[in-house]
Enzyme design. Structure first.
Site, PDB file in Angstrom:
ATOM      1  N   GLU A  45     -49.612 -21.136 -21.812  1.00 54.49           N
ATOM      2  CA  GLU A  45     -48.806 -22.523 -21.684  1.00 54.49           C
ATOM      3  C   GLU A  45     -48.847 -22.969 -23.076  1.00 54.49           C
ATOM      4  O   GLU A  45     -47.994 -23.665 -23.338  1.00 54.49           O
ATOM      5  CB  GLU A  45     -49.739 -23.159 -20.792  1.00 54.49           C
ATOM      6  N   HIS A  77     -60.389   2.470 -15.193  1.00 58.63           N
ATOM      7  CA  HIS A  77     -60.017   3.321 -13.975  1.00 58.63           C
ATOM      8  C   HIS A  77     -58.614   2.759 -13.391  1.00 58.63           C
ATOM      9  O   HIS A  77     -58.358   3.362 -12.433  1.00 58.63           O
ATOM     10  CB  HIS A  77     -61.264   3.470 -13.088  1.00 58.63           C
ATOM     11  N   LYS A 108     -42.888 -27.752 -10.034  1.00 64.86           N
ATOM     12  CA  LYS A 108     -43.421 -28.910  -9.619  1.00 64.86           C
ATOM     13  C   LYS A 108     -42.235 -29.729  -9.021  1.00 64.86           C
ATOM     14  O   LYS A 108     -42.432 -30.247  -7.876  1.00 64.86           O
ATOM     15  CB  LYS A 108     -44.000 -29.956 -10.538  1.00 64.86           C
TER      16      LYS A 108
HETATM   17  O1  PA5 Z   1     -52.940 -27.452 -19.802  1.00 64.51           O
HETATM   18  C1  PA5 Z   1     -52.434 -28.347 -19.078  1.00 64.51           C
HETATM   19  O2  PA5 Z   1     -52.517 -29.401 -19.563  1.00 64.51           O
HETATM   20  C2  PA5 Z   1     -52.341 -27.846 -17.609  1.00 64.51           C
HETATM   21  O3  PA5 Z   1     -52.584 -26.655 -17.403  1.00 64.51           O
HETATM   22  C3  PA5 Z   1     -53.321 -28.837 -16.620  1.00 64.51           C
HETATM   23  O4  PA5 Z   1     -54.677 -28.659 -16.990  1.00 64.51           O
HETATM   24  C4  PA5 Z   1     -53.019 -28.610 -14.954  1.00 64.51           C
HETATM   25  O5  PA5 Z   1     -51.584 -28.553 -15.004  1.00 64.51           O
HETATM   26  C5  PA5 Z   1     -53.831 -29.403 -14.500  1.00 64.51           C
HETATM   27  O6  PA5 Z   1     -53.385 -30.732 -14.852  1.00 64.51           O
HETATM   28  P1  PA5 Z   1     -54.358 -32.144 -14.215  1.00 64.51           P
HETATM   29  O7  PA5 Z   1     -55.530 -32.048 -14.829  1.00 64.51           O
HETATM   30  O8  PA5 Z   1     -53.310 -33.339 -14.725  1.00 64.51           O
HETATM   31  O9  PA5 Z   1     -54.444 -32.070 -12.568  1.00 64.51           O
END
Ligand code: PA5
Length: 486
Positions: free
Chosen positions: A340, A361, A476
């Site tokens: 990410e 394995h 989303k």
């Molecule tokens: O790194 C990030 O910002 C994302 O992976 C969030 O942690 C994830 O989308 C969850 O978001 P939230 O904490 O707003 O529910």
């Protein structure tokens, strides 16, 4: 003060070209796939400048638009939390986290942690790496007051959530008894993530059904953790939660960098982990990052070497080969952190977690003999926590193991790591070793902070903003539109 043998080290000789090597087919392959030490030397000066840049940008309160998002609050949070706790005790943020953890431990024998992405993976990595592998199966007396822990809200998997509800319904029938009470930690920084929100809505119904409509009691059993504002905070207010009982993920800390905020620390404290040692490990790593020269700085070494091997040696796949089953979830956490943060603008290595020796394995064949598109970073734990299991002598020696009777499983693991690295070297496959002393809170604190810092540094080297995840918004948006029938 940190003893040298408690420190994490990064050893990358396994991917450097030997200075002199007679010609062989493998030596020729190494010329193409390994890194010249001079390249690492060259980048060391540049990476020092990047360190100064990220050190400066972490204190920018109002960054210019081209630097946004800038979520560098995680750098200094560990020492800040420890300092405030030393000065203000229970009245500090960490004091409040410890108080709420104690409340959940006193009140319940099972805690469901809801969250996804950065609001899930850090806590999961801490649980798997630092708790007993069969924690939830242990009797209450052997868990020393620590509730059983379940993770949900990280999917929209109907049957998985229904199975958890069934388990709670079957095992908890007497809400007056602590042994049969369960609680919830719900974590969402934005407060609007659909997976977590949907699970929370369903679990609130279960709470109401089990405990009846006694809002005071239910408030003792639930802890929301969220950003300064948002739908989850609004819901907590509507449910009558006091602000003191809702924990906050600071604005300036991004989701996948939030393991040392309440998002990771409250679950850790409920699990009975030493949260101060975790924070101390993380604080130590930030200090090393900011102060140590390249030669002793695992953050800079890891960022530089992995950046070079990805770009110069064209290794788009980055394998984190963890040599303990207990570190698999840590690998998932790193998968998210890397993917990410740096998977942007057509760039970024693809992370893969491999568990040694299990996956030798399955994936081992490909790593040894498949496409030359990978670098393997081993994550090695020097000493086991538990007493070594020895092979010993046996009357029936058909398995021919008597010859190793003085060896234990740690010896087998050591031989597996060495033997695998040797096999990769012989096949001109680059490897490096990230070595941690033991699976302890202090070491895991160092490791997670190291990987977060290295990811930011690597992003700056690549010219990619490591914060934010604009690419995740597309699914989303589509999902919401489909649900609304558009
Ligand atoms: O790194 C990030 O910002 C994302 O992976 C969030 O942690 C994830 O989308 C969850 O978001 P939230 O904490 O707003 O529910």
């Amino acid at each position: 003060m940190q003893l040298p043998d408690e420190a994490i080290t990064y050893q990358y000789q396994g991917l450097l070209l030997p200075t002199v090597e007679p010609w062989t087919v493998t030596a020729e392959l190494r010329q193409q796939h390994f890194l010249a030490a001079s390249k690492v030397k060259e980048i060391a000066a540049r990476i020092m400048a990047v360190r100064s840049q990220v050190a400066t940008e972490r204190s920018l309160r109002d960054p210019p638009p081209e630097m946004q998002p800038l979520d560098a609050g995680f750098f200094d949070l560990p020492p800040q939390l420890l300092d405030q706790h030393r000065k203000a005790g229970e009245a500090s943020e960490l004091g409040n986290i410890i108080r709420l953890a104690q409340q959940l431990r006193d009140q319940t024998d099972r805690v469901v942690i809801l969250g996804i992405g950065g609001s899930y993976l850090g806590a999961r990595a801490l649980f798997d790496s630092l708790k007993h592998s069969y924690h939830n199966e242990l009797a209450a007396k052997d868990r020393a007051g620590v509730p059983r822990i379940y993770f949900e809200g990280n999917n929209v998997d109907n049957d998985a959530l229904q199975d958890l509800f069934e388990l709670l319904q079957l095992t908890c029938v007497e809400p007056e008894s602590r042994e049969e009470r369960w609680g919830v930690i719900v974590i969402s920084k934005s407060g609007g993530t659909l997976e977590t929100a949907a699970a929370y809505r369903a679990i609130r119904r279960e709470l109401a059904e089990y405990y009846g409509s006694n809002p005071d009691q239910v408030r003792q059993l639930v802890v929301p953790i969220t950003g300064k504002e948002g739908k989850l905070r609004d819901l907590a207010h509507a449910d009558g939660f006091d602000d003191h009982d809702v924990l906050t993920i600071p604005n300036e800390v991004g989701g996948r960098f939030s393991v040392f905020t309440a998002a990771g620390l409250l679950p850790a404290a409920v699990m009975g982990l030493d949260v101060r040692a975790l924070l101390l490990g993380a604080a130590t790593m930030t200090r090393r990052f900011l102060e140590d020269p390249f030669e002793r700085n695992p953050v800079l070494q890891y960022a530089a070497v992995n950046h070079l091997i990805t770009t110069e040696c064209r290794k788009p796949i980055r394998v984190l080969s963890v040599w303990s089953k207990k570190l698999e979830a840590l690998g998932w956490w790193y998968d998210q952190l890397l993917a990410e943060s740096l998977g942007k603008n057509g760039q970024g290595a693809t992370p893969i977690t491999l568990v040694g020796t299990r996956d030798l394995h399955s994936r081992g064949q490909q790593h040894q003999d498949g496409g030359r598109d990978k670098v393997i970073n081993n994550l090695i734990v020097k000493s086991p926590r538990q007493a070594p299991i020895m092979l010993g002598m046996a009357d029936k020696n058909q398995d021919e193991l008597n010859q190793f009777n003085r060896k234990g499983l740690p010896d087998l693991m050591g031989a597996a790591v060495k033997g695998t690295n040797q096999a990769y070297w012989d096949a001109a496959r680059p490897t490096a070793d990230l070595v941690m002393p033991a699976l302890s809170e202090h070491a895991i604190g160092q490791l997670m902070q190291m990987l977060m810092l290295a990811t930011v540094v690597e992003g700056r080297l690549m010219g990619v903003n490591p914060y934010g995840q604009p690419g995740v918004e597309a699914y989303k948006k589509n999902m919401l539109a489909l649900l609304k029938g558009q």
